[in-house]
Design an enzyme around this catalytic site. Sequence first.
Site, PDB file in Angstrom:
ATOM      1  N   GLU A  77      65.156   4.664  17.836  1.00 52.28           N
ATOM      2  CA  GLU A  77      64.791   5.794  18.705  1.00 52.28           C
ATOM      3  C   GLU A  77      63.408   6.316  18.330  1.00 52.28           C
ATOM      4  OE1 GLU A  77      67.936   8.683  18.630  1.00 52.28           O
ATOM      5  OE2 GLU A  77      69.371   7.306  19.523  1.00 52.28           O
TER       6      GLU A  77
ATOM      7  N   ARG B 235      56.490  -3.475  41.611  1.00 57.25           N
ATOM      8  CA  ARG B 235      56.544  -4.704  42.413  1.00 57.25           C
ATOM      9  C   ARG B 235      57.872  -4.881  43.133  1.00 57.25           C
ATOM     10  NH1 ARG B 235      54.475  -9.430  38.720  1.00 57.25           N
ATOM     11  NH2 ARG B 235      55.126  -8.042  37.047  1.00 57.25           N
TER      12      ARG B 235
ATOM     13  N   HIS C 210      52.931  -2.617  48.557  1.00 53.55           N
ATOM     14  CA  HIS C 210      53.175  -3.642  49.568  1.00 53.55           C
ATOM     15  C   HIS C 210      53.953  -3.009  50.708  1.00 53.55           C
ATOM     16  CE1 HIS C 210      55.081  -7.780  50.669  1.00 53.55           C
ATOM     17  NE2 HIS C 210      54.240  -7.340  51.579  1.00 53.55           N
TER      18      HIS C 210
ATOM     19  N   LYS D 183      51.958 -16.287  50.881  1.00 52.10           N
ATOM     20  CA  LYS D 183      52.724 -16.618  49.681  1.00 52.10           C
ATOM     21  C   LYS D 183      54.203 -16.309  49.902  1.00 52.10           C
ATOM     22  CE  LYS D 183      52.815 -13.955  45.788  1.00 52.10           C
ATOM     23  NZ  LYS D 183      52.188 -13.264  44.659  1.00 52.10           N
TER      24      LYS D 183
ATOM     25  N   THR E 206      52.961 -14.277  35.511  1.00 49.56           N
ATOM     26  CA  THR E 206      53.237 -15.626  34.996  1.00 49.56           C
ATOM     27  C   THR E 206      52.055 -16.561  35.262  1.00 49.56           C
ATOM     28  OG1 THR E 206      54.154 -16.388  37.089  1.00 49.56           O
ATOM     29  CG2 THR E 206      55.684 -15.362  35.535  1.00 49.56           C
TER      30      THR E 206
ATOM     31  N   GLY F 298      51.740 -17.954  38.127  1.00 47.95           N
ATOM     32  CA  GLY F 298      52.218 -18.867  39.172  1.00 47.95           C
ATOM     33  C   GLY F 298      51.432 -18.746  40.477  1.00 47.95           C
TER      34      GLY F 298
HETATM   35  C1  R5P Z   1      52.408  -9.735  43.738  1.00 48.10           C
HETATM   36  O1  R5P Z   1      52.504  -9.621  44.947  1.00 48.10           O
HETATM   37  C2  R5P Z   1      51.161  -9.453  42.972  1.00 48.10           C
HETATM   38  O2  R5P Z   1      50.140  -8.988  43.777  1.00 48.10           O
HETATM   39  C3  R5P Z   1      50.710 -10.682  42.203  1.00 48.10           C
HETATM   40  O3  R5P Z   1      50.298 -11.676  43.113  1.00 48.10           O
HETATM   41  C4  R5P Z   1      51.829 -11.187  41.371  1.00 48.10           C
HETATM   42  O4  R5P Z   1      52.397 -10.154  40.642  1.00 48.10           O
HETATM   43  C5  R5P Z   1      51.364 -12.253  40.425  1.00 48.10           C
HETATM   44  O5  R5P Z   1      52.462 -12.698  39.684  1.00 48.10           O
HETATM   45  P1  R5P Z   1      52.475 -14.120  39.044  1.00 48.10           P
HETATM   46  O6  R5P Z   1      51.228 -14.257  38.205  1.00 48.10           O
HETATM   47  O7  R5P Z   1      53.733 -14.134  38.219  1.00 48.10           O
HETATM   48  O8  R5P Z   1      52.521 -15.135  40.144  1.00 48.10           O
END
Ligand code: R5P
Length: 296
Positions: free
Chosen positions: A38, A95, A131, A195, A226, A228
Amino acid sequence: MYDMVVAGSSAPGLAKDISEQLGVQYSTAQVRRFPDGELHVELEDPVKDQEVIYVLRVSPHPNERLIEYMITTNLMNGLGAKRVTAVLPYLGYTRQDTQSHPREAVTVLTLMQILNQSGIDQLVSVDIHLHRLGLEDLQNLADFEVTEVTAIPEVAGVAAEGLDHPLILAPDVEATRWARDAAESLDTEYDVTEKHRVTPTEVEIKPKELDARGRDILIVDDIVSTGGTVVELANALSRQGAGEIHAAFTHPVFSTSDSISNIFDAGITELVSTNTIPSEFSVVNVTPIIAEALKG
Ligand code: R5P
């Protein structure tokens, strides 16, 4: 108008820079840990009747940091601070802003409840992930003033060095506003790809036909987590014969150990971000941008 800038445990340097830019006292909220994990928080200076700016990075370790945030802001209010402005440069938990499954939590709503209960008067944050909820929606959910600043022109400016009239690319529709800002400040064009997130670590980029052949590209986004998203996009661009590819983004979350190496392996040759989260690519300091907003 402010009396002091108080640093949370994860932001002493940032808080000190902000206090110097504003010419106000620097102080700290000292955090210790009890043996059971804590947290124990104690303010270095009295805050009664003071206008306080509280600076905390909530990433990495967002869950732990949010508890620290709650304890510290409650303490400030309990001790009679006149006004508390929270500077959370990267606003995590934004997010997850819709349900993809019926029993899934929409964490941005919980985040806003937490922030409301903290009794702050103003929140200042950089390039908030908006978003399905826009800034106005976020403001409507808040009992305090929400101030968003952007660092995109700065990161894009540095990342564009060495590129020849780059095409600015947003990986998804949410990033359109940042691509537009970057394109405007660099006096060039922008485009947006489509995307689809398959899992938290996997994305698909629609291989939209872009005007990319032989063209230098600057990918612009708010977060790299990540990696990605930028990896998929770089792969699609390479297939279309793009020239050099750089990426500019505000928040270097880098949530997996291979995120950085994967990005370079995908052919991106330069990464530029801010210091909202410290990283080896945090070349743009957000202090002046935040200090400007605080001056009002
Ligand atoms: C999501 O819509 C954000 O704008 C980024 O594109 C996203 O968080 C990137 O995440 P990652 O690097 O895991 O693909």
